[in-house]
Design an enzyme around this catalytic site. Structure first.
Site, PDB file in Angstrom:
ATOM      1  N   ILE A   7       0.852  -1.191   0.000  1.00  0.00           N
ATOM      2  CA  ILE A   7       0.000   0.000   0.000  1.00  0.00           C
ATOM      3  C   ILE A   7       0.883   1.234   0.000  1.00  0.00           C
ATOM      4  O   ILE A   7       1.586   1.524   0.976  1.00  0.00           O
ATOM      5  CB  ILE A   7      -0.932   0.011   1.227  1.00  0.00           C
ATOM      6  CG1 ILE A   7      -1.802  -1.245   1.244  1.00  0.00           C
ATOM      7  CG2 ILE A   7      -1.798   1.269   1.229  1.00  0.00           C
ATOM      8  CD1 ILE A   7      -2.615  -1.425   2.515  1.00  0.00           C
ATOM      9  N   GLY A   8       0.874   1.956  -1.112  1.00  0.00           N
ATOM     10  CA  GLY A   8       1.641   3.189  -1.233  1.00  0.00           C
ATOM     11  C   GLY A   8       0.730   4.397  -1.225  1.00  0.00           C
ATOM     12  O   GLY A   8      -0.500   4.282  -1.204  1.00  0.00           O
ATOM     13  N   ASN A   9       1.322   5.569  -1.269  1.00  0.00           N
ATOM     14  CA  ASN A   9       0.532   6.796  -1.208  1.00  0.00           C
ATOM     15  C   ASN A   9      -0.351   6.998  -2.431  1.00  0.00           C
ATOM     16  O   ASN A   9      -1.418   7.606  -2.340  1.00  0.00           O
ATOM     17  CB  ASN A   9       1.461   8.003  -1.046  1.00  0.00           C
ATOM     18  CG  ASN A   9       2.065   8.068   0.339  1.00  0.00           C
ATOM     19  OD1 ASN A   9       1.372   8.251   1.325  1.00  0.00           O
ATOM     20  ND2 ASN A   9       3.379   7.900   0.422  1.00  0.00           N
ATOM     21  N   VAL A  13      -0.275  -2.012  -4.816  1.00  0.00           N
ATOM     22  CA  VAL A  13       0.234  -3.044  -5.725  1.00  0.00           C
ATOM     23  C   VAL A  13      -0.149  -4.408  -5.162  1.00  0.00           C
ATOM     24  O   VAL A  13       0.098  -4.701  -3.993  1.00  0.00           O
ATOM     25  CB  VAL A  13       1.764  -2.944  -5.889  1.00  0.00           C
ATOM     26  CG1 VAL A  13       2.267  -3.995  -6.873  1.00  0.00           C
ATOM     27  CG2 VAL A  13       2.160  -1.548  -6.352  1.00  0.00           C
ATOM     28  N   SER A 108       8.168   0.574   6.154  1.00  0.00           N
ATOM     29  CA  SER A 108       8.069  -0.857   5.856  1.00  0.00           C
ATOM     30  C   SER A 108       8.398  -1.154   4.405  1.00  0.00           C
ATOM     31  O   SER A 108       8.950  -2.213   4.088  1.00  0.00           O
ATOM     32  CB  SER A 108       6.660  -1.362   6.189  1.00  0.00           C
ATOM     33  OG  SER A 108       5.688  -0.712   5.403  1.00  0.00           O
ATOM     34  N   ASP A 109       8.098  -0.214   3.498  1.00  0.00           N
ATOM     35  CA  ASP A 109       8.418  -0.446   2.084  1.00  0.00           C
ATOM     36  C   ASP A 109       9.924  -0.513   1.866  1.00  0.00           C
ATOM     37  O   ASP A 109      10.413  -1.324   1.067  1.00  0.00           O
ATOM     38  CB  ASP A 109       7.792   0.633   1.205  1.00  0.00           C
ATOM     39  CG  ASP A 109       8.184   2.047   1.623  1.00  0.00           C
ATOM     40  OD1 ASP A 109       8.523   2.268   2.794  1.00  0.00           O
ATOM     41  OD2 ASP A 109       8.140   2.949   0.757  1.00  0.00           O
ATOM     42  N   LEU A 110      10.677   0.315   2.599  1.00  0.00           N
ATOM     43  CA  LEU A 110      12.129   0.300   2.464  1.00  0.00           C
ATOM     44  C   LEU A 110      12.720  -0.977   3.053  1.00  0.00           C
ATOM     45  O   LEU A 110      13.684  -1.530   2.517  1.00  0.00           O
ATOM     46  CB  LEU A 110      12.742   1.529   3.137  1.00  0.00           C
ATOM     47  CG  LEU A 110      12.196   2.888   2.679  1.00  0.00           C
ATOM     48  CD1 LEU A 110      12.993   4.027   3.306  1.00  0.00           C
ATOM     49  CD2 LEU A 110      12.220   2.997   1.164  1.00  0.00           C
TER      50      LEU A 110
END
Length: 255
Positions: A7-9, A13, A108-110
């Site tokens: 979940i991105g801004n 995806v 968390s994405d990094l």
């Protein structure tokens, strides 16, 4: 097979991972006002399009940088799978050795990008994720996360330009025929794409100097395909990096 969701801004995806293979990758718009049921319908529709049966999915895992909808999305996936879904965060084993001032601040994405890159590529590593914000993760030769960089994403920069320059309108992110633009639209396209590519090349050079060696460079994210072809440094484009990282973390935490 596992269901992996990032979940991105701007986008959510979604993909299914079986062993090391991404069976599909799709994007939904991130909408902060959607309900649990609305997200469940969206996700179910994606699975139906690719003929994925719920019984074939052993579990799910979510990475999110949008706290407002993390729980809503988790409940939506659990409504579909009828199984508990992991969320990358406190209490989740990642295996990543984080050596920054406050490891809890690392998105968390990094974390997931780094876990995936370490599993698949030789260190040291520079990992560019080009989205709403552009991020760079730096992994040293010992596979430790030692820091990185955050700077405005291409879309954010372009939106700011058109908002503050009254004679400049919106454009699509497509390359012009020449780097030297012959009209306003060409000039804006050239400036947007080539400045982003030149920034990546320059960041790579400077970070390699600080690392005292040549790093493997990976690029991912929604806008990477549009920019990486115009970079002059060697960069591996990996669209599925984050989903593959979610699969690695899921396996580390599987009971």
């Amino acid at each position: 097979m596992i269901l992996a969701i990032d979940i991105g801004n701007t986008n959510i995806v979604i993909g299914c991972i079986e062993e090391q293979n991404c069976l599909f990758v799709e994007r939904l718009s991130t909408v902060r006002t959607k309900t649990e049921l609305e997200y469940a319908i969206d996700i179910k529709n994606v699975l139906d399009i690719y003929h994925i049966k719920r019984a074939d999915i052993e579990g799910g895992i979510i990475s999110s940088v949008v706290p407002q909808i993390t729980t809503v999305a988790k409940l939506a996936v659990e409504k579909i799978l009828k199984k508990e879904v992991l969320v990358v965060g406190a209490g989740i084993k990642t295996g990543l050795n984080i050596r920054i001032d406050n490891p809890a601040q690392l998105g968390s994405d990094l974390v997931v990008d780094s876990v995936a890159a370490i599993a698949e590529y030789p260190a040291p590593l520079l990992i560019f994720d080009l989205g709403t914000a552009n991020t760079v993760c730096v992994i040293d030769k010992d596979k430790h996360y030692i820091g990185g960089m955050i700077y405005p994403g291409i879309g954010v920069s372009l939106d700011s330009l058109t908002a503050h320059a009254s004679q400049l309108g919106g454009i699509s992110l497509e390359p012009p025929e020449h780097i030297i633009g012959k009209n306003t639209v060409e000039c804006m396209k050239s400036g947007t794409i080539y400045s982003a590519a030149a920034a990546i090349d320059g960041i790579i050079d400077r970070m390699n100097e600080e690392l005292d060696g040549r790093a493997t460079v990976i690029a991912t994210g929604g806008l990477a395909k549009k920019i990486v072809p115009y970079c002059r440094r060697k960069i591996t484009l990996d669209d599925n990096l984050l989903l593959k990282g979610l699969a690695v973390i899921y396996r580390k935490n599987r009971k």
